[in-house]
Enzyme design. Structure first.
Site, mmCIF file in Angstrom:
data_model
loop_
_atom_site.group_PDB
_atom_site.id
_atom_site.type_symbol
_atom_site.label_atom_id
_atom_site.label_comp_id
_atom_site.label_asym_id
_atom_site.label_seq_id
_atom_site.Cartn_x
_atom_site.Cartn_y
_atom_site.Cartn_z
ATOM 1 N N GLU A 46 0.739 -1.132 -0.085
ATOM 2 C CA GLU A 46 -0.080 -0.040 -0.155
ATOM 3 C C GLU A 46 0.780 1.065 -0.168
ATOM 4 O O GLU A 46 0.409 2.084 -0.570
ATOM 5 C CB GLU A 46 -0.913 -0.235 1.185
ATOM 6 C CG GLU A 46 -1.813 -1.130 1.305
ATOM 7 C CD GLU A 46 -1.254 -2.384 2.018
ATOM 8 O OE1 GLU A 46 -2.016 -2.971 2.670
ATOM 9 O OE2 GLU A 46 -0.017 -2.452 2.122
ATOM 10 N N ARG A 206 20.973 -22.843 -8.621
ATOM 11 C CA ARG A 206 21.888 -22.540 -9.834
ATOM 12 C C ARG A 206 21.335 -22.301 -11.116
ATOM 13 O O ARG A 206 22.175 -21.695 -11.852
ATOM 14 C CB ARG A 206 22.756 -23.909 -9.679
ATOM 15 C CG ARG A 206 23.651 -24.095 -8.317
ATOM 16 C CD ARG A 206 24.642 -25.140 -8.198
ATOM 17 N NE ARG A 206 23.936 -26.362 -8.746
ATOM 18 C CZ ARG A 206 23.289 -27.120 -7.848
ATOM 19 N NH1 ARG A 206 23.046 -26.563 -6.434
ATOM 20 N NH2 ARG A 206 22.640 -28.254 -8.264
ATOM 21 N N GLU A 280 13.137 -32.941 -0.280
ATOM 22 C CA GLU A 280 13.733 -33.791 -1.593
ATOM 23 C C GLU A 280 13.951 -34.939 -1.305
ATOM 24 O O GLU A 280 14.856 -35.506 -2.463
ATOM 25 C CB GLU A 280 14.712 -32.481 -2.214
ATOM 26 C CG GLU A 280 13.976 -31.527 -2.837
ATOM 27 C CD GLU A 280 15.055 -30.815 -4.101
ATOM 28 O OE1 GLU A 280 15.985 -31.477 -4.431
ATOM 29 O OE2 GLU A 280 14.651 -29.878 -4.623
#
Length: 336
Positions: A46, A206, A280
């Site tokens: 805002e 990367r 992962e």
């Protein structure tokens, strides 16, 4: 409001632990100002939107749109609700109320008490989806959890034996680039000890432009060495272990625990203000989240390669919400 959401998404990966917020100011059906929250500790959406209006005399005839309730308290910045009142804006349209108990409803209250016309609940589903990490963190007191893995056509996540400490790629280059984009969007990335020992991953961004996530390793018995890539100074790291390890450098935080349940791990991450985590691997770590039924999204790649034998992919038997083809890979997205 759609434009607010577009603008807000520009802050993906840079505003955490704050939410993604965009704001648009409209006068006579023309956008005269807009902005988005760019970085935690910096001005809110805002503020940028109001500052961008060149003719401030138009504000008293304008409507301010924002996808999340304006803040009402002093934190690292002054309350946006106070700024809106001071600007002379007479109408505010809000996508969703803030789930932060410090703000929730108080920003709206300030605007109403100042005589501002307030509309709440526009594109609610879209606004909530954009800030799913923030809302999960605030309401469930844990990070938003994404499980990600790649498996072969015959259902293996890794071969039985490898000749060196490097990943064996199942997915293609475009899929791997997408994974690096995902890393840049999430607050943390988590793996288990076996992944560190077998693959020696750096877990950094990367193949995309963006910030590195905080690296988290679950190391029950303290097997991670000071030479591991995950311990280098390219990103902050949290090691969750029951055994004190080597003298940790400044960018590595050691969290001692005897409880390695999924809920305990997520409590530790919540304590460290981690708003989202992408898990992962490996298979055992992923399966622990699946079995505990504590996850928000699953992103599963299926490649065309065949191993014949190896480490089985996590057992996960649900219907995908969406399926995409990325070159030769199939990406399945699941929502809880």
């Amino acid at each position: 409001m759609l434009r607010c959401l577009q603008l807000a998404e520009n802050g993906m990966g840079t505003t955490r632990p704050n939410p993604l917020v965009g704001s648009v100011i409209v006068c006579k059906d023309n956008i005269i100002g807009e902005g988005w929250h760019r970085k935690a500790g910096g001005p809110h959406a805002e503020v940028f939107a109001i500052e961008s209006v060149s003719d401030k005399s138009l504000l008293s005839r304008s409507t301010l749109y924002v996808n999340l309730e304006p803040c009402s308290h002093y934190g690292k910045t002054a309350p946006c609700a106070d700024l809106i009142v001071a600007s002379g804006i007479k109408k505010v349209v809000i996508g969703t109320v803030d789930s932060n108990s410090v703000v929730k409803g108080n920003g709206v209250k300030k605007l109403l008490e100042a005589g501002i016309d307030v509309t709440i609940g526009v594109l609610v589903a879209e606004c909530e989806a954009l800030n799913k990490r923030f809302f999960t963190f605030m309401l469930e007191k844990r990070p938003f959890v994404i499980l990600k893995w790649a498996e072969t056509a015959d259902g293996f996540i890794a071969p039985s034996n490898k000749s060196d400490r490097k990943p064996v790629w199942i997915s293609g280059s475009l899929s791997r680039q997408l994974v690096h984009k995902w890393r840049s969007e999430e607050h943390a990335i988590l793996v288990g000890t076996n992944t560190v020992l077998d693959d020696n991953p750096s877990l950094t961004v990367r193949e995309w432009t963006g910030n590195n996530p905080v690296r988290v390793v679950l190391d029950k018995s303290g097997k991670t060495s000071a030479e591991a890539a995950i311990i280098d100074n390219s990103a902050d790291t949290i090691v969750i272990t029951s055994n004190p390890i080597f003298a940790a450098p400044a960018h590595v935080k050691v969290e001692l625990t005897e409880d390695f349940s999924v809920s305990s791990i997520l409590t530790i991450l919540y304590k460290n203000q981690i708003t989202s985590v992408i898990v992962e691997g490996g298979a055992k770590t992923l399966q622990s989240f699946i079995d505990a039924e504590i996850w928000d999204e699953v992103r599963r790649f299926k490649g065309k390669s065949v191993f014949g034998s190896g480490i089985k992919a996590p057992f996960f038997n649900q219907t995908p919400s969406r399926i995409e083809q990325i070159s030769d890979d199939t990406l399945e997205i699941y929502h809880k």
